[in-house]
Every structure is written in structure tokens, then in C-alpha cells.
Design an enzyme around this catalytic site. Structure first.
Site, PDB file in Angstrom:
ATOM      1  N   GLY A  91     204.035 134.644  76.346  1.00 52.82           N
ATOM      2  CA  GLY A  91     204.898 135.433  77.385  1.00 52.82           C
ATOM      3  C   GLY A  91     205.669 134.714  78.451  1.00 52.82           C
TER       4      GLY A  91
ATOM      5  N   LEU B 275     203.078 134.448  85.435  1.00 49.53           N
ATOM      6  CA  LEU B 275     203.001 133.598  85.911  1.00 49.53           C
ATOM      7  C   LEU B 275     202.983 132.616  85.554  1.00 49.53           C
ATOM      8  CD1 LEU B 275     199.661 132.683  85.717  1.00 49.53           C
ATOM      9  CD2 LEU B 275     199.783 133.084  83.166  1.00 49.53           C
ATOM     10  N   THR B 276     204.378 132.746  84.032  1.00 42.97           N
ATOM     11  CA  THR B 276     204.861 131.254  83.562  1.00 42.97           C
ATOM     12  C   THR B 276     205.741 130.244  84.947  1.00 42.97           C
ATOM     13  OG1 THR B 276     205.223 132.332  81.507  1.00 42.97           O
ATOM     14  CG2 THR B 276     206.544 130.410  81.518  1.00 42.97           C
TER      15      THR B 276
ATOM     16  N   LYS C 250     191.713 135.622  82.873  1.00 49.85           N
ATOM     17  CA  LYS C 250     190.073 136.505  83.130  1.00 49.85           C
ATOM     18  C   LYS C 250     191.267 137.333  83.257  1.00 49.85           C
ATOM     19  CE  LYS C 250     190.076 137.776  86.948  1.00 49.85           C
ATOM     20  NZ  LYS C 250     191.005 137.734  88.637  1.00 49.85           N
TER      21      LYS C 250
ATOM     22  N   HIS D 267     190.160 129.698  87.762  1.00 53.90           N
ATOM     23  CA  HIS D 267     190.764 129.015  88.534  1.00 53.90           C
ATOM     24  C   HIS D 267     190.229 128.417  89.568  1.00 53.90           C
ATOM     25  CE1 HIS D 267     191.336 132.449  91.182  1.00 53.90           C
ATOM     26  NE2 HIS D 267     191.779 131.648  91.580  1.00 53.90           N
TER      27      HIS D 267
ATOM     28  N   GLU E 119     189.691 138.172 101.803  1.00 54.48           N
ATOM     29  CA  GLU E 119     191.071 138.585 101.491  1.00 54.48           C
ATOM     30  C   GLU E 119     191.656 138.871 102.739  1.00 54.48           C
ATOM     31  OE1 GLU E 119     192.631 138.128  97.432  1.00 54.48           O
ATOM     32  OE2 GLU E 119     191.121 139.095  96.952  1.00 54.48           O
TER      33      GLU E 119
ATOM     34  N   ASP F 142     186.919 142.375  88.835  1.00 53.56           N
ATOM     35  CA  ASP F 142     188.176 140.802  89.331  1.00 53.56           C
ATOM     36  C   ASP F 142     188.145 139.964  89.837  1.00 53.56           C
ATOM     37  OD1 ASP F 142     190.718 140.601  89.974  1.00 53.56           O
ATOM     38  OD2 ASP F 142     190.277 141.239  92.067  1.00 53.56           O
TER      39      ASP F 142
ATOM     40  N   HIS G 296     184.632 134.677  89.245  1.00 52.90           N
ATOM     41  CA  HIS G 296     184.842 133.709  90.331  1.00 52.90           C
ATOM     42  C   HIS G 296     182.994 133.062  91.166  1.00 52.90           C
ATOM     43  CE1 HIS G 296     188.749 133.913  88.859  1.00 52.90           C
ATOM     44  NE2 HIS G 296     188.986 134.807  90.371  1.00 52.90           N
TER      45      HIS G 296
ATOM     46  N   LYS H 199     189.045 142.894  99.701  1.00 51.44           N
ATOM     47  CA  LYS H 199     190.509 142.863 100.262  1.00 51.44           C
ATOM     48  C   LYS H 199     190.949 143.813 101.185  1.00 51.44           C
ATOM     49  CE  LYS H 199     192.598 142.263  95.062  1.00 51.44           C
ATOM     50  NZ  LYS H 199     193.198 140.549  95.884  1.00 51.44           N
TER      51      LYS H 199
HETATM   52  C1  BG6 Z   1     192.050 136.122  91.163  1.00 53.98           C
HETATM   53  C2  BG6 Z   1     191.865 138.101  91.852  1.00 53.98           C
HETATM   54  O1  BG6 Z   1     191.574 136.099  90.510  1.00 53.98           O
HETATM   55  O2  BG6 Z   1     191.487 135.869  92.934  1.00 53.98           O
HETATM   56  C3  BG6 Z   1     192.872 138.532  92.674  1.00 53.98           C
HETATM   57  O3  BG6 Z   1     192.505 138.389  90.450  1.00 53.98           O
HETATM   58  C4  BG6 Z   1     192.291 137.797  93.577  1.00 53.98           C
HETATM   59  O4  BG6 Z   1     192.197 139.503  92.828  1.00 53.98           O
HETATM   60  C5  BG6 Z   1     192.614 136.361  93.477  1.00 53.98           C
HETATM   61  O5  BG6 Z   1     193.455 138.322  95.147  1.00 53.98           O
HETATM   62  C6  BG6 Z   1     192.263 135.419  94.667  1.00 53.98           C
HETATM   63  O6  BG6 Z   1     192.232 133.656  94.398  1.00 53.98           O
HETATM   64  P1  BG6 Z   1     192.352 132.676  95.748  1.00 53.98           P
HETATM   65  O7  BG6 Z   1     192.482 131.697  94.670  1.00 53.98           O
HETATM   66  O8  BG6 Z   1     193.303 133.361  96.628  1.00 53.98           O
HETATM   67  O9  BG6 Z   1     191.608 132.771  96.635  1.00 53.98           O
END
Ligand code: BG6
Length: 519
Positions: free
Chosen positions: A45, A50-51, A186, A216, A254, A273, A278, A378
Site C-alpha cells: 500500500g 499512510l506511507t 486497527k 499508536h 478532539e 474507533d 486506545h 469528535k
Molecule cells: C485514530 C482514530 O485511531 O486516533 C481517529 O481513528 C482519531 O479517529 C485518532 O482522530 C486520535 O489520535 P490522536 O493521537 O490524535 O489522539
């Protein structure tokens, strides 16, 4: 030693130690010259977002900071027909302004990047890829060690794992292969059943130690700091339990909306999501028991105990434990923004939640009846990620007669974003003749006294894959437990007759839905 001498010794120490910390940090050790094996990173990909946005910049940054193995090759794979030069140019453009020194480094680095076009479900094209990789290994002495990074839509994970597997590229230490690892991000399925199915597909060819499931959040320095904070300080652990803690809130809000991801988000919603991954990881790190050693499987063994101890969600009483919301139109940073339903490619009658607050409990001795309140959404007023530990009030206030009010209890905040910090709030005396309390906050900022480089989450993830260290990656048993906890909630929310009623519409730029029925 009498107390007078002791206190003068402490005072002396304080004077002597000003600006001269009496602990030794070996910066080399902390920054890491990583002991990684030679290897090839194969990005599936490679022409995707992403890359371009994350992986190549992370690899180049690691190169600049001497974080890559000396013998490393990168192979971008995709359906598009490109040659090495075209692909390198595309990546170079993505790195944006390359100034003098970085530009000359890029000219050296870019030669490690190659491109090979593949058809993801075509075995022949993967047989050609295997041949290409074998030649690359021989030429660059990368010892047949390979990371297959699937920067692809999840619907392709199984297909690609299968073609890699059928070509023999997943076998370790045979046919000129060294180690082989596969990296996926994910969503790991969309419920318990599909997560199990995905795993079965991967496990036909890869074993658990070869599968790196990225979250992440776990690669964020401040998230890793949770374990250091809890288990490298003796003073917090004795009070880290139901006797002293009233409740814990975990917040990840966010200001961003759904952006260009409606196709995915419409099917996912906030629980899939943010919560399944997370938020659950933040919960586990906050609640888990100490391990005997800081080692991948020990850490993951303790986390799974937390997931197993989650009290099954009382779906029959959903309203007392869960609030769902969806953003309406509003204002962010002074600019008008549309409602979720008016975003491109979102169904005008969408019932997908973009906000949730959930109260969860962990049924074990340490946490019995301590609410964990998780909130994510969000288009809220602020981007903020933090864990707040709310301690109990003093059992009895000796100041009640004078102050006539309850004393605000201590609160410890582990800030992850925007400020990476630890703060503790406690009471002091307000200076002056009267007896008055003054709550004060002691702050530690994460970058205080530190000026070295900070690893971006993707840099950390890539290094750990190269090192084969799975501490910061999801293990399948935890993925399944997390889904097992949330799937009944999702089913209840998505199949119920009053789905629309459950969804509170909130103004973009506000603090979201009314939390009143949840502590
Ligand atoms: C991602 C979600 O895993 O994490 C996104 O898919 C979200 O919807 C993002 O915006 C938030 O990550 P961070 O590091 O900005 O808090």
C-alpha cells in the site's frame, strides 16, 4: 540523629542540589543506538496516504537520528506501476521542505528505497516479489529478515497475509529467510466474531510472535510513562486502589471532525474507533498490576487480566452507563463547521455516534466499585487526552467548623495532550491571619530539563518491529476480550428500537452531550 540535625541536613541538601540532580542519566542509553538486525521493510500500500504521511517521514527521521540498522532496505509495493525513481520522487515530495543538510542526507537515504508493483491477490506477482526480495537480500546482506507492513484497508489484510504466506515469505529461518513479521493497524475486526475471523486468517501463515498489531497510543511517550510513573515510584502504588481513589476519568476529546474518512467512520463510530483500542489500553495501563519484569508478555499478561475483569456491561440498564452523541453544526476556532450528517459521504440520517461517555467497572480486589469514566468524541471544544485520578475526600475535616465546607479532594492528572505533564492538586493554607484553604497544583512537564529528540509514534513502532519487541502491541487475547466487553454494547445500541433517541445531538465546539446521568 535528632530532628534538628536531620532538618538542617535536608536543608543543606536542598541548597547543594539546586540545579544539580543527584541521579545519573546516561543519555546514550535513553536515546538508544538501537541494536536492530539488518532487514528489509516491505510496505504494502506504498502509494497510499499512510506511507507518504507517516511511514517514510518516520524512517527518514530515524535515519537522521541514527536509529536505523546499517543494512536496511525499503520496498514499496502497490498496484500502481511505478519505477524506483518515480516512487522515490513521490516520497521526496512528501517530505516537503528538505533544507541543505537534510537534503544531502536524503540523497544518501533514497537509494535504500525501491518499488515493486504487485497484485494483492495474485500469487504469481508475489512469487516475483519473493525473488526480488531474495536478490535484494543477497546484494545488501539484509539476512532475509523482513517486515511486511500492511498500509492497506483492513479488508485486504487476510488476502495479502495469505499471498505472502503461500509464497513462503512468512516462514522463518528457511529458504534464505531470516525472521518475518507482519504489521497491521486497527480496526482488528468490527466485533468479536470478525476479530476472531481475521486472526484465524493471519494465523494460517503467521504465528503470534510474528504479528504486530499497532495501537499508536501505546507509542506515545506519555502513555508509556504511565507504567514508569506507577511502578518506578514507591509512593503512589500504596494509594492506587479503591481505598483512596474515588473514580478515574479517561478522556480523549478532539476538535477534528470526521474529515475525509466518512466511508470508514460511518461503519465504525466512536466506540469502535476509539474505545475498543486506545481507551481500553489507557484503562489497562492505569489499572493493571505490576509485572515482575518489564517484558512484553508479562506486561500483556497483566493487561489481559484487566480486560477479563471488566464487569459485563449492564446492557439492560444502558442509559445509566453510556451516553452517545453526534455533533451538529457549530463553531471550531471561530469558524463555522457543518453537522456530522452534512459532512461529505455521510448519510443525511446517519445514527453513527461521534461521542461517547461510558462508565465501566473492574471486578477485582484493587478496583471493586471504583468507576472508570471514559469519554471520547469528535468536534468538541478542545483536543485533550488525559487520565485523571480523583482521590477520596479526607475522612474527617478538622476545619469544617471554620471553613464550613467540604475540602476539595486531591487529584492527580496524567496529561497526554496538549500538555504532556503530571499534575497533583492538594490543599495548602492561604497566607493570612484567617484559616483558609488554598488548593494548589504541582506541575511536572514532560519535556522539562530535556532537549533531546522525541520519537514520533510511528518511529517508535517501526523500531520496536525491527527489534521484535511486542510490549507496545496488542496481543490477540486482549483484542478478543476488549471486543467481548464492547460487542454486547454495540449490539444493544445498534439494534435497539430507540436508537435515534439514544443519540444526543451536540453543538460542534461544545463539551458534548450532557453527562448528568453518569458520575
Ligand atoms: C485514530 C482514530 O485511531 O486516533 C481517529 O481513528 C482519531 O479517529 C485518532 O482522530 C486520535 O489520535 P490522536 O493521537 O490524535 O489522539
Amino acid at each position: 540523629m535528632d530532628t534538628e540535625k536531620l532538618s538542617s541536613k535536608i536543608a543543606m541538601n536542598e541548597i547543594v542540589n539546586v540545579n544539580t540532580p543527584d541521579f545519573d542519566i546516561d543519555p546514550e542509553k535513553c536515546l538508544g543506538v538501537y541494536d536492530t538486525d539488518p532487514c528489509t521493510i516491505v510496505i504494502m500500500g506504498a502509494t497510499g496516504d499512510l506511507t507518504v504521511r507517516k511511514l517514510i517521514p518516520a524512517l527518514f527521521n530515524l535515519y537522521l537520528n541514527k536509529g536505523l540498522p546499517k543494512r536496511l532496505q525499503i520496498v514499496g509495493c502497490g498496484r500502481t506501476e511505478l519505477d524506483d525513481q518515480q516512487f522515490r520522487k513521490k516520497m521526496e515530495n512528501a517530505l516537503m521542505a528538505l533544507d541543505g543538510k537534510n537534503r544531502s542526507k536524503w540523497l544518501l537515504f533514497k537509494d535504500t528505497i525501491h518499488y515493486f508493483s504487485v497484485d494483492y491477490d495474485n500469487l504469481d506477482s508475489f512469487i516475483d516479489l519473493a525473488e526480488f526480495l531474495k536478490n535484494l537480500d543477497q546484494k545488501h546482506k539484509t539476512q532475509g529478515n523482513r517486515i511486511f507492513y500492511l498500509a492497506l484497508p483492513p479488508s485486504l489484510y487476510q488476502t495479502v497475509a495469505q499471498t505472502i504466506g503461500q509464497t513462503g515469505l512468512a516462514h522463518e529461518n528457511v529458504n534464505n529467510n531470516g525472521w518475518a513479521r507482519i504489521v497491521i493497524e486497527k480496526p482488528f475486526g468490527r466485533d468479536l466474531k470478525t476479530a476472531v475471523h481475521l486472526d484465524q486468517g493471519l494465523r494460517k501463515f503467521f504465528q503470534e510472535h510474528q504479528i504486530f498489531r499497532i495501537d499508536h497510543y501505546l507509542a506515545k511517550e506519555t502513555v508509556q510513562n504511565i507504567l514508569m510513573f506507577r511502578f518506578a515510584n514507591a509512593i503512589f502504588e500504596p494509594i492506587w486502589n479503591r481505598r483512596y481513589i474515588d473514580h478515574i476519568t479517561i478522556t480523549a476529546t478532539e476538535t477534528l471532525g470526521v474529515e475525509h474518512r466518512a466511508g470508514y467512520y460511518e461503519q465504525a463510530g466512536v466506540i469502535r474507533d476509539m474505545f475498543q483500542n486506545h481507551m481500553m489500553q489507557l484503562l489497562a495501563l492505569t489499572a493493571m498490576e505490576p509485572t515482575s519484569r518489564f517484558e512484553a508478555n508479562q506486561v500483556r499478561d497483566e493487561k489481559i487480566k484487566i480486560f477479563r475483569s471488566l464487569r459485563p456491561f449492564p446492557v439492560e440498564n444502558l442509559h445509566d452507563y453510556l451516553i452517545l452523541g453526534q455533533y451538529g453544526a457549530g463553531t471550531i476556532d471561530g469558524n463555522p463547521v457543518p453537522a456530522y450528517r452534512d459532512e461529505p459521504n455521510v448519510n443525511a440520517k446517519s445514527l453513527t455516534p461521534t461521542f461517547a461517555t461510558m462508565k465501566a467497572f473492574i471486578d477485582n480486589w484493587r478496583w471493586q466499585n471504583v468507576p472508570f469514566v471514559l469519554t471520547s468524541g469528535k468536534r468538541l471544544a478542545q483536543k485533550r487526552t488525559e487520565i485523571a485520578i480523583q482521590f477520596k475526600e479526607v475522612p474527617h475535616s478538622i476545619f469544617r467548623q471554620t471553613l464550613g465546607e467540604a475540602i476539595v479532594a486531591n487529584r492527580l492528572i496524567l496529561g497526554i495532550y496538549p500538555e504532556e505533564k503530571v499534575t497533583l492538586t492538594f490543599q495548602t493554607k492561604q497566607p493570612g491571619a484567617k484559616v483558609c484553604l488554598r488548593p494548589v497544583t504541582m506541575n511536572f512537564y514532560y519535556n522539562q530539563n530535556y532537549s533531546g529528540p522525541i520519537l514520533d509514534a510511528y518511529e517508535k513502532v517501526l523500531i520496536d518491529c525491527m527489534l521484535g519487541d511486542q510490549t507496545l502491541f496488542w496481543r490477540q487475547d486482549s483484542v478478543e476480550r476488549s471486543w467481548a466487553f464492547l460487542t454486547p454494547v454495540l449490539e444493544e445500541c445498534e439494534d435497539c428500537h430507540n436508537r435515534e433517541e439514544m443519540l444526543h445531538i451536540y453543538d460542534a465546539g461544545s463539551w458534548g452531550s450532557n453527562f448528568s446521568n453518569i458520575k
